[in-house]
Scaffold this active site. Structure first.
Site, PDB file in Angstrom:
ATOM      1  N   THR A  63       0.824  -1.214   0.000  1.00 20.04           N
ATOM      2  CA  THR A  63       0.000   0.000   0.000  1.00 20.04           C
ATOM      3  C   THR A  63       0.856   1.261   0.000  1.00 20.04           C
ATOM      4  O   THR A  63       0.585   2.207  -0.754  1.00 20.04           O
ATOM      5  CB  THR A  63      -0.906  -0.026   1.251  1.00 20.04           C
ATOM      6  OG1 THR A  63      -1.673  -1.228   1.211  1.00 20.04           O
ATOM      7  CG2 THR A  63      -1.814   1.181   1.299  1.00 20.04           C
ATOM      8  N   TYR A 126     -11.253  -6.877  -6.031  1.00 19.21           N
ATOM      9  CA  TYR A 126     -12.422  -6.175  -6.578  1.00 19.21           C
ATOM     10  C   TYR A 126     -13.723  -6.783  -6.051  1.00 19.21           C
ATOM     11  O   TYR A 126     -14.544  -6.090  -5.463  1.00 19.21           O
ATOM     12  CB  TYR A 126     -12.431  -6.177  -8.110  1.00 19.21           C
ATOM     13  CG  TYR A 126     -13.646  -5.442  -8.634  1.00 19.21           C
ATOM     14  CD1 TYR A 126     -13.779  -4.072  -8.440  1.00 19.21           C
ATOM     15  CD2 TYR A 126     -14.688  -6.120  -9.262  1.00 19.21           C
ATOM     16  CE1 TYR A 126     -14.915  -3.377  -8.863  1.00 19.21           C
ATOM     17  CE2 TYR A 126     -15.821  -5.439  -9.687  1.00 19.21           C
ATOM     18  CZ  TYR A 126     -15.925  -4.076  -9.493  1.00 19.21           C
ATOM     19  OH  TYR A 126     -17.052  -3.412  -9.901  1.00 19.21           O
ATOM     20  N   TYR A 156      -1.274 -10.738   2.714  1.00 17.07           N
ATOM     21  CA  TYR A 156      -1.382  -9.318   3.051  1.00 17.07           C
ATOM     22  C   TYR A 156      -2.826  -9.065   3.465  1.00 17.07           C
ATOM     23  O   TYR A 156      -3.719  -8.965   2.620  1.00 17.07           O
ATOM     24  CB  TYR A 156      -0.990  -8.483   1.837  1.00 17.07           C
ATOM     25  CG  TYR A 156      -0.802  -7.000   2.091  1.00 17.07           C
ATOM     26  CD1 TYR A 156      -0.932  -6.438   3.354  1.00 17.07           C
ATOM     27  CD2 TYR A 156      -0.487  -6.140   1.038  1.00 17.07           C
ATOM     28  CE1 TYR A 156      -0.754  -5.090   3.578  1.00 17.07           C
ATOM     29  CE2 TYR A 156      -0.301  -4.777   1.243  1.00 17.07           C
ATOM     30  CZ  TYR A 156      -0.447  -4.261   2.519  1.00 17.07           C
ATOM     31  OH  TYR A 156      -0.269  -2.910   2.721  1.00 17.07           O
ATOM     32  N   LYS A 186       1.202 -10.415   6.866  1.00 17.76           N
ATOM     33  CA  LYS A 186       1.251  -9.051   7.395  1.00 17.76           C
ATOM     34  C   LYS A 186      -0.152  -8.670   7.798  1.00 17.76           C
ATOM     35  O   LYS A 186      -1.063  -8.680   6.959  1.00 17.76           O
ATOM     36  CB  LYS A 186       1.773  -8.057   6.358  1.00 17.76           C
ATOM     37  CG  LYS A 186       1.741  -6.625   6.894  1.00 17.76           C
ATOM     38  CD  LYS A 186       2.125  -5.560   5.887  1.00 17.76           C
ATOM     39  CE  LYS A 186       2.016  -4.196   6.570  1.00 17.76           C
ATOM     40  NZ  LYS A 186       2.130  -3.062   5.658  1.00 17.76           N
TER      41      LYS A 186
END
Lengths: 318, 318
Positions: A63, A126, A156, A186
């Site tokens: 990100t 999405y 993630y 993470k």
């Protein structure tokens, strides 16, 4: 419990020091030019600086790297530039999870073929409300198609942005079929109880809180370290906490408090523009301030406020 | 109010019949092979069938096309195949909004250069809570870089999946700087009051409800028609409603009720797998049932239930 007692205490959990992937990792900010193209030289200088400041490694294309705002070609070219510039493949964890299966396969294969075996994978993000079986199929197809036994996949988990949580059920399904390859996670949920639960359920996985706020708690519970956006401006602070914990030093409390105070000040603002602003000011290099759409550069007013709040605590970007 | 009165009633709103983009549009399902690659022949046959059934046009690469699950190359190749097979550029509205600015530019330019000037653009959808100014910059950069005066941009508002709403403020910003090019919006919020508000605020834009459930209300309020997933199995039903409205026919009520009953039955299941299932059954072609990860094929049990509920109403896929 004193630091000495904590260090001496036997634990059923593997210490972070002995985990195959561990430490303080910084997701790397990616500077851009006026036309929003990647500024490779500024990027390389920043990546080297983060390693010099004590990062165990760099998470490229999460990100914080604005990864999803860049094309596949831009991402692959920057990775190649980093490797050519001497950043070692073992120091990198590469973000490769995309919405489209062939894109995730392509990025993962590209990373692995270039020696970067550790990948940090968002789920396809999405469609919302998809089943664990559907997400299993997504991850399994990538692993099967890349077909590299040395691949190490870290999930993630960032539900606030992806909208697609990594569930315990999904991890169990994939661990059963891809032991060894499924290596870690993470946790950017910001929810320590979730991180703690994952550490307890999956003792062989390298679980990283997504914020240094939970670095110490993680280390004391069997976590692997942290992968934290704000290491971009406070890598030294996070590394000092790591070192104090590893040494059983009494300095840990104070270092931890300082580091968390800086985090608190920074995350009061949009974290990516805020950190680009701080680096621009620190290096007297206004170009650093720029972000790619849809993000917006930090407003000057916000930047001044941020500098004021950081001036009140023990924080040194240099 | 009778149909005759409605037809005769003067309106301050432009009739859908006179809008530059109007009618019943079907977002096209994209069939895949066993390896999840696109099945071009089955796709072309289905696209032609939808036009034969009465669709005014086809929206290619929206949610229903599983667009975000395909790579840019796959998307561009399928568009070229459709044009080569004789589907006319004017009959297409191409989904081109991606997370990454260069990807949106590339797809939009590719569509426009191939004569497809109507594009349906999602906002960049990874980052959440981004400002209207940031989204403005995203759309404006695409329009500026594509630099085609004939381009017609329709916003794709689907907050449940994108997580990034198209606000009135954003539309106003873009309309002010790109009049003519900013042409319309597909409202997949499922919230009729939002659609009605947009039609009233932006009388010159072609506003399409994202469901045939609101086709009639839209037409009676100045909407442009509908762009609806379930036209894939009920194009004829939606077109019949359009024709009855245009003719001021007393058959409108019954046709509308039948069409909505079918929609209600289908949307009780995941709409993409459910429709692929219905087409597979109708064409006795099991290959049609397959979806690309992260979606999952409809379970047989669900398919049987769906067929049972459709058997109770006046619905004919053929």
């Amino acid at each position: 419990m004193t630091q000495a007692e904590r260090k001496a205490e036997p634990s059923s959990q593997l210490s972070a020091l002995n985990r195959p992937i561990h430490g303080v990792w910084s997701p790397v900010l990616v500077p851009v030019q006026d036309d929003f193209s990647i500024d490779v030289e500024r990027f390389l200088a920043h990546a080297r600086w983060l390693l010099d400041k004590g990062c165990h490694g760099l998470a490229l294309f999460g990100t914080t790297s604005e990864a999803n705002s860049f094309s596949l070609d831009e991402r692959m070219q920057l990775l190649e530039a980093a490797l050519e510039a001497g950043i070692e493949a073992r120091q990198l964890m590469v973000g490769t999870g995309c919405c489209a299966l062939p894109d995730s396969v392509r990025l993962t294969k590209h990373a692995a073929d270039n020696g970067c075996k550790k990948v940090l994978m968002l789920p396809p993000f999405y469609y919302k409300g998809v089943s664990d079986a559907g997400l299993y199929r997504s991850y399994a197809e990538v692993i099967d198609r890349v077909a590299d036994d040395d691949l190490r996949v870290l999930f993630y988990h960032f539900p606030k942005l992806s909208g697609v949580p990594i569930t315990v059920g999904l991890i169990e399904l994939l661990l059963a079929d891809y032991p060894g390859i499924i290596a870690g996670l993470k946790d950017s949920s910001g929810d320590w109880s979730n991180t703690a639960d994952l550490i307890e359920r999956f003792p062989d996985m390298c679980i990283f809180p997504g914020s240094e706020r939970y670095l110490r708690q993680g280390l004391e519970s069997g976590g692997a370290g942290c992968i934290t956006a704000t290491a971009n401006v406070n890598a030294a602070g996070a590394r000092a906490v790591w070192d104090a914990w590893a040494a059983g030093s009494d300095a840990l409390d104070g270092l931890d408090q300082n580091m968390i105070a800086a985090r608190t000040a920074i995350e009061a603002y949009p974290v990516i523009p805020a950190q680009k602003f701080l680096i621009a000011r620190h290096r007297k290099d206004p170009q650093w301030q720029r972000v790619r759409p849809p993000l917006l550069d930090l407003e000057d007013r916000q930047g001044v406020e941020l500098l004021e709040s950081l001036a009140k605590i023990d924080f040194d970007l240099g």
